[in-house]
Motif scaffolding. Structure first.
Motif, PDB file in Angstrom:
ATOM      1  N   GLN A 371       0.851  -1.203   0.000  1.00  0.00           N
ATOM      2  CA  GLN A 371       0.000   0.000   0.000  1.00  0.00           C
ATOM      3  C   GLN A 371       0.881   1.245   0.000  1.00  0.00           C
ATOM      4  OE1 GLN A 371      -3.429  -0.506   0.172  1.00  0.00           O
ATOM      5  NE2 GLN A 371      -3.841   1.657  -0.106  1.00  0.00           N
ATOM      6  N   SER A 392      -5.461  -6.407   0.335  1.00  0.00           N
ATOM      7  CA  SER A 392      -6.319  -7.177  -0.581  1.00  0.00           C
ATOM      8  C   SER A 392      -6.736  -8.516   0.014  1.00  0.00           C
ATOM      9  CB  SER A 392      -5.583  -7.450  -1.900  1.00  0.00           C
ATOM     10  OG  SER A 392      -5.340  -6.250  -2.583  1.00  0.00           O
ATOM     11  N   PHE A 455      -9.734  -3.305   0.250  1.00  0.00           N
ATOM     12  CA  PHE A 455      -8.716  -2.604  -0.544  1.00  0.00           C
ATOM     13  C   PHE A 455      -9.311  -1.508  -1.430  1.00  0.00           C
ATOM     14  CE2 PHE A 455      -9.800  -4.767  -4.479  1.00  0.00           C
ATOM     15  CZ  PHE A 455     -10.385  -5.934  -4.019  1.00  0.00           C
TER      16      PHE A 455
END
Ligand code: F0G
Length: 463
Positions: A371, A392, A455
């Protein structure tokens, strides 16, 4: 001066550019602000603040003039439009499945097939998970079990078919829970989350034979099946002389049915479908689609969308189209390699997956290295990629803890027929510059977490 010897090995785009869309250049200060406002989540950025958009290859493709011309031939009848019948004919012709139900995109087909085939308490083994696929399986009451070969979880491993199913893992599960508890085997190719890695025809045939012997259904996520066919042609003995269309048809012949997000292979902006050789499943899906999507002859799509899909099927199997697509990704990988930047090997079909665990090795996994890296690359140059790691992977529905996947990646995904080699050069230089100052990069903390597919909408702050 010594003359360069001629070797004819270069490829080029099998098209010329007829229409262009200007993109905005922004300053670093502008992007710093945009990233903060987006909660350091590239999904929450405004598209106009992005310079080169590698978020996804889903629905972001450039259609051909043939597809655009088809859009003007949309038969927008509520029922029985001619575009629907043309699309159905092409599904039969190219995927070899007699029955077909259109949907507005792939996950709608995943929803239907999960609801139809899964009973509460069932298991669905698959070659690694995909986010929406697994969620629909879980929502229908199944437990997903990853039966991909171990090599797929090792970013450095060079296995040519990392999408293969490990038959020992599959057999172990079947022995443990009994074949009646297996709703179906869910096989994708190439495997998105493994880095765009294909399965081999040999493995598919073994899985097919095993399933047949044990009376287990075998279903195919054929979203990027043409890329899988391309890798089979390039890497597997006996397929070099076969066309992409012939390989695709052979692959599909081993499955009971398939679902497709048409936003990928078919090079359209919206669409999906479910196709099968099982009449009973077809009848259920055709009935279900009217509840969730629209009448079974449009499934949430306009007639013009189905026309573009039908024409896209014809283009997706053209060798030069698939080759340019896969080779563009390969070009990017080869350039990144020159700077020593670690990414998932071998280079996949639709994307480069940067190894964020290695690049930001000073961060803990719960400081969200992928991220963080995706946000940092955006801030550096306006290139937008996507996290494919702990965010995710979501939480374990049983324990509520983060799932800690072995792969912590940033995906740089290539829309089809959209960017040139020069765009890739700019993008590679940006990633190389972030790689140079990587040790100075600090992690993130999650400050907002939605219940499903976090996500997409999760928000973060800098540590
Ligand atoms: N299966 C695979 C392998 C996918 O990659 C996707 C979508 C879906 C199913 C779901 O299809 O988006 O049309 O509902 N993948 C996109 C991506 C979102 O960026 O990889 P959808």
């Amino acid at each position: 001066m010594a003359k360069k010897k001629v070797i004819k090995k270069s490829w080029a785009e099998p098209f010329k550019i007829k229409v262009v869309e200007p993109i905005k250049m922004t300053s670093r200060a502008h992007r710093e602000k945009a990233a903060e406002e987006a909660g350091y989540n590239t999904f929450l950025l405004k598209s106009e603040d992005v310079y080169i958009d590698l978020l996804t290859d889903s629905g972001t493709n450039a259609m051909s003039d043939y597809q655009w011309a088809g859009m003007m031939l949309g038969d927008e009848a509520y029922a029985g439009s001619k575009n629907f019948y043309y699309l159905w004919d092409n599904v039969k012709k190219y995927y070899g499945m007699p029955y077909f139900v259109p949907t507005h995109q792939g996950r709608a087909a995943e929803h239907m097939i999960s609801q139809i085939l899964i009973r509460k308490g069932d298991y669905v083994p698959g070659n690694m998970y995909f986010t929406t696929t697994r969620l629909h399986q879980e929502l229908a009451g199944a437990t997903f079990v990853d039966v991909i070969i171990d090599q797929a979880h090792d970013p450095a491993n060079e296995h040519p078919f990392k999408g293969n199913i490990d038959l020992k893992k599959l057999d172990k599960l079947v022995k443990k829970v009994g074949s009646k508890k297996i709703a179906y085997v869910s096989m994708a190719g190439p495997v998105n989350m493994a880095g765009g890695q294909p399965f081999s025809m040999k493995n598919l045939i073994e899985v097919h034979d095993y399933c047949k012997e044990n009376k287990i259904k075998l279903w195919f996520d054929a979203t990027r099946a043409c890329e899988n066919a391309f890798f089979i042609k390039e890497r597997e003995k006996g397929y070099k002389e076969k066309s992409i269309a012939a390989i695709l048809k052979e692959m599909c012949s081993y499955f009971d049915g398939l679902w497709v997000s048409a936003k990928k292979d078919l090079m359209v902006n919206i669409g999906g479908f479910l196709a099968t050789r099982n009449k009973k499943v077809f009848e259920e899906a055709r009935n279900m689609v009217v509840v969730y999507e629209g009448l079974h002859t449009y499934g949430g799509l306009a007639g013009r969308d189905m026309e573009a899909m039908a024409r896209g099927i014809e283009e997706m199997v053209e060798y030069d189209n698939v080759r340019m697509r896969v080779k563009q990704v390969e070009y990017c990988g080869n350039e990144l390699e020159k700077y020593g930047i670690p990414f998932v090997r071998p280079i996949g079909g639709h994307a480069i997956f940067l190894d964020a665990k290695k690049i930001l090795s000073h961060l803990q996994q719960n400081q969200f290295p992928a991220q963080t890296l995706a946000a940092e690359i955006y801030i550096d140059s306006g290139v937008r990629g996507m996290e494919r790691g702990i965010v995710s992977a979501g939480r374990d529905p049983e324990t509520g803890d983060h799932r800690y996947p072995k792969l912590e990646l940033v995906r740089l995904t290539f829309p089809r027929r959209v960017y040139t080699q020069a765009h890739i050069d700019v993008m590679v230089e940006s990633i190389a510059s972030v790689y140079e100052y990587r040790k100075k990069i600090k992690g993130l903390k999650m400050v907002y977490e939605p219940k499903y597919l976090r996500f997409f909408q999760g928000r973060f702050e800098r540590l």
